[in-house]
Design an enzyme around this catalytic site. Structure first.
Site, mmCIF file in Angstrom:
data_model
loop_
_atom_site.group_PDB
_atom_site.id
_atom_site.type_symbol
_atom_site.label_atom_id
_atom_site.label_comp_id
_atom_site.label_asym_id
_atom_site.label_seq_id
_atom_site.Cartn_x
_atom_site.Cartn_y
_atom_site.Cartn_z
ATOM 1 N N ALA A 115 8.347 1.224 4.785
ATOM 2 C CA ALA A 115 8.758 1.597 3.426
ATOM 3 C C ALA A 115 9.235 0.373 2.672
ATOM 4 C CB ALA A 115 9.874 2.637 3.491
ATOM 5 N N ASP A 116 8.639 0.109 1.521
ATOM 6 C CA ASP A 116 9.169 -0.962 0.684
ATOM 7 C C ASP A 116 10.126 -0.323 -0.329
ATOM 8 O OD1 ASP A 116 6.120 -1.409 -1.323
ATOM 9 O OD2 ASP A 116 7.582 0.214 -1.240
#
Lengths: 301, 134
Positions: free
Chosen positions: B89-90
């Site tokens: 997840a960014d």
């Protein structure tokens, strides 16, 4: 030693890095690598080898090969990029140490003896699974963010904007009728806001997205000439401290760069355009200066 | 008199994979002695409270939202201990996950709280804390 643009420089040996001069006072350097172009297993092993044990551990904890690769390339890019700016003597990328500032922003922990001043080098990285970038400045805080132009989001642009963006920004996006254009403008705005928060170095909650507006200032002939930030919390004096560039990289990504301005003239912070030089690299293999080519399209700045 | 405040932990069958040892994992265990103490025994005012981890259904829903947001392959193992970062997840994903959780549970997450969430379990615990306050 000036690196001639439009040129490809191949490394002399498998573990050397082409050295380069620090950016000048108002200059920004941007280095990027495309994970899809790095396939050689022994090269990847070489990269793993220059990381600290902690970094290696973090890379190996990533779930999935692609994620491991981009995490590896991110740390490799930071270490090799900083090592290029051979400040006093040869810097081995492996020997660099890093620490975090009080807000958690990573910075170099220079290991010099007391009589040497640490170089005023600042850096910031950003990565997606398809592109990893590192920005470098001297004497100036920097924040960068890269994003795939066509990155999908799960919510609609406007519901996302209503939750996170400022009123002005919501209005700006809502006024765009073409959904594809609206989506692209949304991604651009996201990268600019991220770059600003990262430049400030206070973390996501240090400057909540809703508390500042990024907008495009128009000149006398209604052409967008400048990207500016207005903050509800910070006085104008402080927000005019920051300048932005927005680029399209490799036809596939938007890259936003936010750096500190310097008091450039007697009137205070006049907007002096920063010189930006961009390199595409495969560390230890090849560096290609891509400024002025199709790989780098300046949108603003 | 010792009093225990415990949120009910249900062991009913759930469709997502939640390991049994996570359900029984007591976090921040504390016992509570509220009430009178006899004058001859000065028990210091220790406040104890037994609190269990978030309900498995909550963890399950968080896992679902994370899976969808990150478009994870079916064979990618996701549990309470999984960190968002290692799942890929960014920052954009993270804010979308927070939005997804707000919508699913009808809660509002502040930036400071959002920043402190690193694992699926953290998210589930925060959700339950916010639901309790409602």
């Amino acid at each position: 030693m000036k690196l001639d643009c439009y040129q490809r420089t191949f490394a002399h040996s498998s573990s050397s890095l082409t050295p380069i001069q620090l950016p000048a006072h108002l200059e920004t350097h941007l280095w990027y690598v495309k994970p899809s172009e790095v396939k050689n297993e022994s090269l990847l092993k070489q990269y793993l080898d220059i990381l600290s044990p902690r970094e290696r551990e973090n890379v190996m904890q990533m779930r999935g090969e692609e994620l491991r690769k981009s995490a590896l390339l991110a740390r490799t890019l930071v270490r090799t990029t900083i090592a290029r700016y051979q400040i006093n003597s040869q810097i081995n990328p492996r020997s660099l140490k890093f620490r975090k500032n009080i807000h958690g922003k990573p910075e170099v922990d220079w290991q010099f003896s007391n009589d040497s001043l640490p170089p005023p080098l600042h850096f910031n990285i950003s990565h997606t699974s398809s592109l990893v970038a590192c920005g470098v400045t001297v004497d100036s805080q920097i924040g960068i963010d890269v994003e795939e132009k066509h990155r999908s989001i799960k919510h609609t642009v406007l519901s996302f904007a209503r939750r996170y963006f400022s009123k002005h920004e919501i209005q700006f996006l809502a006024s765009i009728t073409d959904p594809q254009v609206q989506k692209l403008e949304f991604i651009k705005l996201w990268t600019l806001k991220e770059a600003y928060v990262k430049a400030l170095g206070k973390g996501f909650s240090g400057a909540p997205f809703k508390t500042f507006t990024i907008r495009f200032k128009e000149d006398s002939i209604h052409q967008a000439s400048e990207i500016v930030v207005d903050s509800f919390d910070e006085p104008t004096e402080l927000t005019s401290n920051w300048q932005f560039s927005l680029l399209e990289l490799a036809n596939s990504h938007y890259a936003a760069i936010c750096t500190e301005k310097h008091a450039a003239s007697a009137e205070g912070k006049r907007n002096v355009p920063t010189k930006l030089t961009v390199w595409k690299t495969i560390p230890f293999v090849v560096d290609e200066c891509v400024s002025g080519t199709d790989a780098v399209k300046t949108i603003y700045g | 008199m010792a009093s225990f405040a415990a949120s009910p932990v249900s062991f009913s069958a759930v469709s997502c994979t939640v390991k049994p040892n996570q359900v029984s994992n007591l976090r921040r265990a504390s016992l509570s002695f509220s009430g009178k103490s006899s004058p001859s025994r000065r028990i210091p005012a220790l406040r104890f409270r037994v609190a269990c981890s978030a309900k498995p259904e909550t963890v399950c829903k968080v896992v679902d939202i994370v899976r969808k947001q990150l478009a994870l392959p079916d064979d990618r193992d996701v549990s309470g201990e999984s960190t968002f970062a290692t799942l890929g997840a960014d920052s954009l994903d993270t804010v979308e996950i927070v939005m997804g959780l707000e919508e699913e549970f009808g809660i509002s997450v502040e930036e400071e709280s959002a920043q402190s969430i690193t694992t699926v379990q953290d998210a589930a615990d925060l959700i339950e804390k916010l639901l309790e306050k409602k």
